[in-house]
Design a protein around this motif. Structure first.
Motif, PDB file in Angstrom:
ATOM      1  N   ARG A 178      20.938 -28.886  78.041  1.00 58.77           N
ATOM      2  CA  ARG A 178      21.973 -29.136  77.030  1.00 58.77           C
ATOM      3  C   ARG A 178      22.988 -28.005  77.012  1.00 58.77           C
ATOM      4  NH1 ARG A 178      22.579 -26.801  72.346  1.00 58.77           N
ATOM      5  NH2 ARG A 178      20.447 -25.970  72.317  1.00 58.77           N
ATOM      6  N   ILE A 179      22.503 -26.776  77.004  1.00 62.01           N
ATOM      7  CA  ILE A 179      23.391 -25.616  76.959  1.00 62.01           C
ATOM      8  C   ILE A 179      24.239 -25.536  78.228  1.00 62.01           C
ATOM      9  CG2 ILE A 179      23.409 -23.084  77.017  1.00 62.01           C
ATOM     10  CD1 ILE A 179      20.924 -23.228  75.140  1.00 62.01           C
ATOM     11  N   GLN A 180      23.618 -25.813  79.377  1.00 60.64           N
ATOM     12  CA  GLN A 180      24.352 -25.776  80.637  1.00 60.64           C
ATOM     13  C   GLN A 180      25.482 -26.800  80.643  1.00 60.64           C
ATOM     14  OE1 GLN A 180      24.113 -28.300  83.300  1.00 60.64           O
ATOM     15  NE2 GLN A 180      25.445 -27.134  84.680  1.00 60.64           N
ATOM     16  N   ARG A 181      25.208 -27.978  80.109  1.00 62.46           N
ATOM     17  CA  ARG A 181      26.244 -29.017  80.058  1.00 62.46           C
ATOM     18  C   ARG A 181      27.343 -28.647  79.068  1.00 62.46           C
ATOM     19  NH1 ARG A 181      21.938 -33.949  80.343  1.00 62.46           N
ATOM     20  NH2 ARG A 181      22.326 -34.591  82.497  1.00 62.46           N
ATOM     21  N   GLU A 182      26.967 -28.076  77.925  1.00 63.98           N
ATOM     22  CA  GLU A 182      27.968 -27.688  76.935  1.00 63.98           C
ATOM     23  C   GLU A 182      28.924 -26.644  77.498  1.00 63.98           C
ATOM     24  OE1 GLU A 182      26.540 -26.467  73.131  1.00 63.98           O
ATOM     25  OE2 GLU A 182      25.244 -28.225  72.880  1.00 63.98           O
ATOM     26  N   LEU A 183      28.377 -25.684  78.238  1.00 59.37           N
ATOM     27  CA  LEU A 183      29.201 -24.602  78.768  1.00 59.37           C
ATOM     28  C   LEU A 183      29.848 -24.958  80.100  1.00 59.37           C
ATOM     29  CD1 LEU A 183      26.874 -21.542  77.991  1.00 59.37           C
ATOM     30  CD2 LEU A 183      28.763 -22.454  76.623  1.00 59.37           C
ATOM     31  N   GLY A 184      29.289 -25.969  80.792  1.00 58.72           N
ATOM     32  CA  GLY A 184      29.824 -26.348  82.093  1.00 58.72           C
ATOM     33  C   GLY A 184      29.638 -25.293  83.157  1.00 58.72           C
ATOM     34  N   ILE A 185      28.591 -24.474  83.030  1.00 59.97           N
ATOM     35  CA  ILE A 185      28.380 -23.371  83.953  1.00 59.97           C
ATOM     36  C   ILE A 185      27.563 -23.820  85.164  1.00 59.97           C
ATOM     37  CG2 ILE A 185      26.298 -22.560  82.741  1.00 59.97           C
ATOM     38  CD1 ILE A 185      27.195 -19.689  83.483  1.00 59.97           C
ATOM     39  N   THR A 186      27.977 -23.422  86.339  1.00 61.90           N
ATOM     40  CA  THR A 186      27.255 -23.719  87.571  1.00 61.90           C
ATOM     41  C   THR A 186      25.907 -23.004  87.523  1.00 61.90           C
ATOM     42  OG1 THR A 186      29.384 -23.785  88.701  1.00 61.90           O
ATOM     43  CG2 THR A 186      27.412 -23.702  90.087  1.00 61.90           C
ATOM     44  N   THR A 187      24.836 -23.742  87.810  1.00 60.41           N
ATOM     45  CA  THR A 187      23.489 -23.200  87.591  1.00 60.41           C
ATOM     46  C   THR A 187      22.572 -23.496  88.767  1.00 60.41           C
ATOM     47  OG1 THR A 187      23.714 -23.473  85.193  1.00 60.41           O
ATOM     48  CG2 THR A 187      21.479 -23.273  86.047  1.00 60.41           C
ATOM     49  N   VAL A 188      21.787 -22.479  89.136  1.00 55.66           N
ATOM     50  CA  VAL A 188      20.737 -22.641  90.146  1.00 55.66           C
ATOM     51  C   VAL A 188      19.409 -22.284  89.483  1.00 55.66           C
ATOM     52  CG1 VAL A 188      19.830 -21.953  92.389  1.00 55.66           C
ATOM     53  CG2 VAL A 188      22.311 -22.095  92.027  1.00 55.66           C
ATOM     54  N   PHE A 189      18.455 -23.198  89.580  1.00 52.10           N
ATOM     55  CA  PHE A 189      17.184 -23.120  88.864  1.00 52.10           C
ATOM     56  C   PHE A 189      16.044 -23.157  89.886  1.00 52.10           C
ATOM     57  CE2 PHE A 189      13.670 -25.367  86.733  1.00 52.10           C
ATOM     58  CZ  PHE A 189      13.600 -24.781  85.477  1.00 52.10           C
ATOM     59  N   VAL A 190      15.146 -22.192  89.834  1.00 49.94           N
ATOM     60  CA  VAL A 190      14.009 -22.144  90.755  1.00 49.94           C
ATOM     61  C   VAL A 190      12.743 -22.578  90.027  1.00 49.94           C
ATOM     62  CG1 VAL A 190      12.426 -20.554  91.927  1.00 49.94           C
ATOM     63  CG2 VAL A 190      14.870 -20.433  92.383  1.00 49.94           C
ATOM     64  N   THR A 191      11.980 -23.483  90.634  1.00 51.02           N
ATOM     65  CA  THR A 191      10.734 -23.939  90.025  1.00 51.02           C
ATOM     66  C   THR A 191       9.788 -24.460  91.107  1.00 51.02           C
ATOM     67  OG1 THR A 191       9.769 -25.450  88.393  1.00 51.02           O
ATOM     68  CG2 THR A 191      11.640 -26.272  89.631  1.00 51.02           C
ATOM     69  N   HIS A 192       8.498 -24.430  90.805  1.00 51.96           N
ATOM     70  CA  HIS A 192       7.515 -25.088  91.671  1.00 51.96           C
ATOM     71  C   HIS A 192       7.032 -26.378  91.033  1.00 51.96           C
ATOM     72  CE1 HIS A 192       5.054 -22.747  88.829  1.00 51.96           C
ATOM     73  NE2 HIS A 192       4.224 -23.759  88.928  1.00 51.96           N
ATOM     74  N   ASP A 193       7.589 -26.694  89.837  1.00 55.10           N
ATOM     75  CA  ASP A 193       7.169 -27.862  89.065  1.00 55.10           C
ATOM     76  C   ASP A 193       8.116 -29.020  89.349  1.00 55.10           C
ATOM     77  OD1 ASP A 193       6.995 -29.771  86.854  1.00 55.10           O
ATOM     78  OD2 ASP A 193       5.716 -28.308  85.861  1.00 55.10           O
ATOM     79  N   GLN A 194       7.609 -30.050  90.016  1.00 50.04           N
ATOM     80  CA  GLN A 194       8.484 -31.151  90.415  1.00 50.04           C
ATOM     81  C   GLN A 194       9.038 -31.920  89.224  1.00 50.04           C
ATOM     82  OE1 GLN A 194       6.011 -34.721  91.909  1.00 50.04           O
ATOM     83  NE2 GLN A 194       4.850 -32.953  92.575  1.00 50.04           N
TER      84      GLN A 194
END
Length: 353
Positions: A178-194
């Motif tokens: 939600r926050i990423q969409r509100e700010l429109g910031i380009t984001t890279v997210f690392v996870t091992h959880d599919q």
């Protein structure tokens, strides 16, 4: 124009190469997740983007500018780590303000920006508390606000939810999106959880042994995997040994199926056939075109799903069906045809490495 571009990125530690010829373009405002098992290189790529590691080869561009050799402090990137990394001797307010003070912002502007960030993460009422007085989820929200406060060009998230319990993880991942969409910031997210990667990403990069095995939307990654590793790593899968029987047909489980887009392989070439459990049914549905005769060996009622284990051609496969009031759970030992559609059949010629 792409906002983040990685071209031919490699990284070696001595004789050990952990990232190999990694290429990726990320559009402005896009949310991209790196998904893969431990040791696949996903965090190393993130650290190279952040400037904490220097690539052994390749180029990293942010906003069109080459930042490959630029120090982390000059990249204007916000980063949130798995460990919250909050300053224990500072209040929530002071933690969020830290980067702004380092940047030399005036006190009035700092106070205004901190208030905006605390409102964004809905923790304004806890501004004077210290990290030890907060839950894990609250601490991670503060870490997110601190990373966003200086208005970075790019947000990097390194497994920020892995230390939290399941319920808080689900809530916080929704907040992050939600926050990423509100700010429109380009984001890279690392996870091992599919589940995390598939639920909140615009695109997913599935990594395997230092390479990007497949890059695509969550739907493409799950429904149309292009390698055996991706198919087996993302979701549950039933696999069969098969072989090419013709230009548009294969043979497996004592059955021949035609009308398929078979890779250009010689007749008799071994190939792996895969079917998702939810693509199967013990009764014919509209659109189903094929069936395999089988015998029910186990059946579990899981509330919204009925999961049957069916023996087909000498091997057990899982069949997941949505529960409805009119569904009858098949008895153990019953003969049952397992139905599926042509489009649900995955052909995976690649061999797992």
């Amino acid at each position: 124009m792409s906002f983040l571009t990685l071209t031919g990125i490699t990284k070696s530690f001595g004789a050990n190469t952990v990232v190999r010829d990694f290429n990726l373009t990320v559009e402005p405002g896009e949310f991209v997740s790196f998904l893969g098992p431990s040791g696949c290189g996903k965090t190393t790529v993130l650290r190279m983007i952040a400037g904490f590691e220097t690539p052994s080869g390749g180029v990293i561009r942010v906003g069109g500018a080459d930042v490959t050799g630029l120090p982390a402090s000059r990249r204007k990137i916000g980063m949130v780590f798995q460990a919250y990394a909050l300053f224990p001797n500072m209040s929530v307010r002071d933690n969020v303000a830290f980067g702004l003070k380092i940047a030399g912002m005036g006190s009035t502007k700092i106070a205004r920006r901190v208030a905006e960030m605390l409102d964004l993460i809905a923790l304004g009422h806890l501004a004077d508390r210290y990290p030890y007085q907060l839950s894990g989820g609250q601490q991670q929200r503060v870490a997110l606000a601190r990373a966003l406060a200086p208005r970075p060009n790019l947000l990097l998230l390194d497994e920020p939810l892995s230390a939290l319990d399941a319920q808080i993880r689900t809530s916080l991942r929704d907040d992050i999106r939600r926050i990423q969409r509100e700010l429109g910031i380009t984001t890279v997210f690392v996870t091992h959880d599919q589940e995390e990667a598939l639920s909140i990403s615009d695109r997913v990069v599935v990594m395997h042994k230092g390479r990007a095995d497949q890059i695509g939307t969550p739907s493409q990654i799950y429904n149309r995997p292009t390698t055996r590793f991706v198919a087996e790593f993302v979701g549950k899968l039933n696999t069969f040994g098969a072989h090419v029987a013709g230009p548009d047909s294969i043979r497996f489980a004592n059955s021949e199926i035609s009308g398929l887009q078979v890779p250009a392989l010689e007749n008799g070439t071994p190939i792996t056939v895969a079917l998702r459990p939810e693509a199967l049914s013990l009764g014919r549905r509209p659109g189903d075109t094929q069936f395999l005769p089988g015998r029910v060996v186990q059946c579990n009622f899981l509330g919204s799903v009925i999961r049957a284990l069916v023996e087909v051609a000498g091997q057990s496969i899982s069949v997941d069906m949505f529960n409805r009031a009119d569904v009858t759970i098949p008895p153990i030992g019953a003969q049952a045809d397992v139905w599926f559609a042509h489009d649900d059949l995955l052909l995976l010629p690649e061999v797992s490495q």
